[in-house]
Design a protein around this motif. Sequence first.
Motif, PDB file in Angstrom:
ATOM      1  N   VAL A 121      16.520  13.204   8.979  1.00 17.93           N
ATOM      2  CA  VAL A 121      18.000  12.734   8.692  1.00 17.93           C
ATOM      3  C   VAL A 121      19.102  13.461   9.113  1.00 17.93           C
ATOM      4  CG1 VAL A 121      16.903  10.962   7.100  1.00 17.93           C
ATOM      5  CG2 VAL A 121      17.873  13.255   6.335  1.00 17.93           C
ATOM      6  N   GLU A 122      20.238  13.190   9.101  1.00 10.25           N
ATOM      7  CA  GLU A 122      21.406  14.058   9.465  1.00 10.25           C
ATOM      8  C   GLU A 122      22.051  14.349   8.322  1.00 10.25           C
ATOM      9  OE1 GLU A 122      22.175  15.510  12.451  1.00 10.25           O
ATOM     10  OE2 GLU A 122      20.468  14.508  13.123  1.00 10.25           O
ATOM     11  N   ALA A 123      22.689  15.346   8.139  1.00  9.48           N
ATOM     12  CA  ALA A 123      23.613  15.706   6.929  1.00  9.48           C
ATOM     13  C   ALA A 123      24.921  14.833   6.890  1.00  9.48           C
ATOM     14  CB  ALA A 123      23.795  16.935   6.489  1.00  9.48           C
ATOM     15  N   ILE A 124      25.225  14.515   5.720  1.00  5.96           N
ATOM     16  CA  ILE A 124      26.485  13.626   5.564  1.00  5.96           C
ATOM     17  C   ILE A 124      27.733  14.799   5.736  1.00  5.96           C
ATOM     18  CG2 ILE A 124      27.959  12.470   4.183  1.00  5.96           C
ATOM     19  CD1 ILE A 124      25.660  11.066   3.044  1.00  5.96           C
ATOM     20  N   SER A 125      28.582  14.734   6.629  1.00  5.90           N
ATOM     21  CA  SER A 125      29.644  15.678   6.931  1.00  5.90           C
ATOM     22  C   SER A 125      30.899  15.391   6.509  1.00  5.90           C
ATOM     23  CB  SER A 125      29.756  16.186   8.468  1.00  5.90           C
ATOM     24  OG  SER A 125      30.010  14.953   9.084  1.00  5.90           O
ATOM     25  N   GLY A 126      30.796  13.900   6.287  1.00 10.37           N
ATOM     26  CA  GLY A 126      32.055  13.672   5.549  1.00 10.37           C
ATOM     27  C   GLY A 126      31.992  11.800   5.405  1.00 10.37           C
ATOM     28  N   PHE A 127      33.021  11.581   4.672  1.00 12.97           N
ATOM     29  CA  PHE A 127      33.147  10.104   4.372  1.00 12.97           C
ATOM     30  C   PHE A 127      34.401   9.486   4.207  1.00 12.97           C
ATOM     31  CE2 PHE A 127      32.093  12.045   0.557  1.00 12.97           C
ATOM     32  CZ  PHE A 127      32.983  11.487  -0.647  1.00 12.97           C
ATOM     33  N   THR A 128      34.559   8.259   4.252  1.00 11.37           N
ATOM     34  CA  THR A 128      35.876   7.844   4.107  1.00 11.37           C
ATOM     35  C   THR A 128      35.724   6.867   2.643  1.00 11.37           C
ATOM     36  OG1 THR A 128      36.121   7.553   6.451  1.00 11.37           O
ATOM     37  CG2 THR A 128      37.603   6.208   5.304  1.00 11.37           C
ATOM     38  N   VAL A 129      37.071   7.003   2.107  1.00 13.89           N
ATOM     39  CA  VAL A 129      37.217   6.618   0.765  1.00 13.89           C
ATOM     40  C   VAL A 129      38.531   5.501   0.805  1.00 13.89           C
ATOM     41  CG1 VAL A 129      35.765   7.899  -0.577  1.00 13.89           C
ATOM     42  CG2 VAL A 129      38.239   8.431  -0.452  1.00 13.89           C
TER      43      VAL A 129
ATOM     44  N   ASN B 100       0.735  -1.105  -0.014  1.00 19.26           N
ATOM     45  CA  ASN B 100      -0.030  -0.068  -0.193  1.00 19.26           C
ATOM     46  C   ASN B 100       0.836   1.293  -0.112  1.00 19.26           C
ATOM     47  OD1 ASN B 100      -2.257  -1.539  -0.134  1.00 19.26           O
ATOM     48  ND2 ASN B 100      -2.315  -1.712   2.306  1.00 19.26           N
ATOM     49  N   PHE B 101       1.910   1.220  -0.665  1.00 14.89           N
ATOM     50  CA  PHE B 101       3.060   2.475  -0.808  1.00 14.89           C
ATOM     51  C   PHE B 101       2.303   3.230  -1.617  1.00 14.89           C
ATOM     52  CE2 PHE B 101       6.941   4.296  -2.276  1.00 14.89           C
ATOM     53  CZ  PHE B 101       7.539   4.846  -1.083  1.00 14.89           C
ATOM     54  N   GLY B 102       2.168   4.612  -1.154  1.00 11.45           N
ATOM     55  CA  GLY B 102       1.662   5.618  -1.910  1.00 11.45           C
ATOM     56  C   GLY B 102       2.889   6.743  -2.353  1.00 11.45           C
ATOM     57  N   GLY B 103       3.982   6.586  -1.767  1.00  6.24           N
ATOM     58  CA  GLY B 103       5.082   7.279  -2.461  1.00  6.24           C
ATOM     59  C   GLY B 103       6.007   7.956  -1.476  1.00  6.24           C
ATOM     60  N   ASP B 104       6.825   8.443  -1.757  1.00  6.68           N
ATOM     61  CA  ASP B 104       7.766   9.183  -0.483  1.00  6.68           C
ATOM     62  C   ASP B 104       8.394  10.482  -0.993  1.00  6.68           C
ATOM     63  OD1 ASP B 104       9.613   8.475  -2.695  1.00  6.68           O
ATOM     64  OD2 ASP B 104      10.835   7.279  -1.679  1.00  6.68           O
ATOM     65  N   ASP B 105       8.943  11.390  -0.213  1.00  7.99           N
ATOM     66  CA  ASP B 105       9.116  12.540  -0.285  1.00  7.99           C
ATOM     67  C   ASP B 105      10.684  12.998   0.560  1.00  7.99           C
ATOM     68  OD1 ASP B 105       9.067  15.457  -1.602  1.00  7.99           O
ATOM     69  OD2 ASP B 105       8.277  15.994   0.313  1.00  7.99           O
ATOM     70  N   PHE B 106      11.612  13.505   0.060  1.00  5.45           N
ATOM     71  CA  PHE B 106      12.840  14.239   0.721  1.00  5.45           C
ATOM     72  C   PHE B 106      12.588  15.607   0.574  1.00  5.45           C
ATOM     73  CE2 PHE B 106      17.151  15.229   1.439  1.00  5.45           C
ATOM     74  CZ  PHE B 106      17.340  14.903   2.710  1.00  5.45           C
ATOM     75  N   ASP B 107      12.526  16.278   1.682  1.00  6.81           N
ATOM     76  CA  ASP B 107      12.725  17.715   1.925  1.00  6.81           C
ATOM     77  C   ASP B 107      14.111  18.287   2.449  1.00  6.81           C
ATOM     78  OD1 ASP B 107      12.578  20.562   2.503  1.00  6.81           O
ATOM     79  OD2 ASP B 107      10.440  20.397   3.681  1.00  6.81           O
ATOM     80  N   ARG B 108      14.799  18.796   1.319  1.00  8.53           N
ATOM     81  CA  ARG B 108      16.132  19.159   1.662  1.00  8.53           C
ATOM     82  C   ARG B 108      16.443  20.164   2.407  1.00  8.53           C
ATOM     83  NH1 ARG B 108      19.642  17.126  -2.857  1.00  8.53           N
ATOM     84  NH2 ARG B 108      18.315  16.005  -4.385  1.00  8.53           N
ATOM     85  N   ASP B 109      15.534  21.074   2.567  1.00  9.34           N
ATOM     86  CA  ASP B 109      15.581  22.316   3.475  1.00  9.34           C
ATOM     87  C   ASP B 109      15.582  21.771   4.957  1.00  9.34           C
ATOM     88  OD1 ASP B 109      15.680  23.912   1.174  1.00  9.34           O
ATOM     89  OD2 ASP B 109      13.269  24.245   1.344  1.00  9.34           O
ATOM     90  N   VAL B 110      14.769  20.793   5.389  1.00 11.47           N
ATOM     91  CA  VAL B 110      14.845  20.492   6.669  1.00 11.47           C
ATOM     92  C   VAL B 110      15.318  18.966   7.107  1.00 11.47           C
ATOM     93  CG1 VAL B 110      13.119  21.951   7.181  1.00 11.47           C
ATOM     94  CG2 VAL B 110      12.324  19.808   6.625  1.00 11.47           C
TER      95      VAL B 110
END
Length: 179
Positions: A163-171, A59-69
């Motif tokens: 969600v938390e913003a990604i502040s860095g990552f390891t490569v 019964n999935f109706g969709g998703d959304d991501f609000d970048r501002d918040v």
Amino acid sequence: MEFNSVDVKEELLQFLKKGFKENAVRMNVFKSDPQTETELPCVGINRVSDSEAAHILGNFGGDDFDRDVLQYSEIHSTHFQESMEVRIWHTNADERERAYRVMKALLMLFRPVAVSNGLLSFSMEAGKDESDFTGQVAPFPVYWASIVISYLNPLDVQVTERVEAISGFTVRGGVRIDG
């Protein structure tokens, strides 16, 4: 979690109270059957059935991501086939009949209101006139008649997660990149 669905009992309760008053019919309106003789005459609204009408995988109706918040939301939707019995209770058979006719007309007027609130496939089915003189229902004669309304009621449930913003990552095994 937030959810959206029509509270038909409450909507109908308020609509019938107002409608009886405007038509000069003294009538209590409750979300259940009467408990004492002082509540008569009255209308009791009771749920008859409430079952999911359409089984869609997830019964999935969709998703959304609000970048501002930084908020992710999922919406899950379905429809429930619901029925409510709307029953007139009275101590006078003739008055019960008059009130029943007013109630039936009011339910016809409630239909477009219900549809504008999001209900689908609104229909009515009348029951039979009934009475009790045995004292099992009340210690005096009681008369009742009912109409069952059926409809599809949408249910939308929204789950939101910040969600938390990604502040860095390891490569490549150890090089750290910060943003």
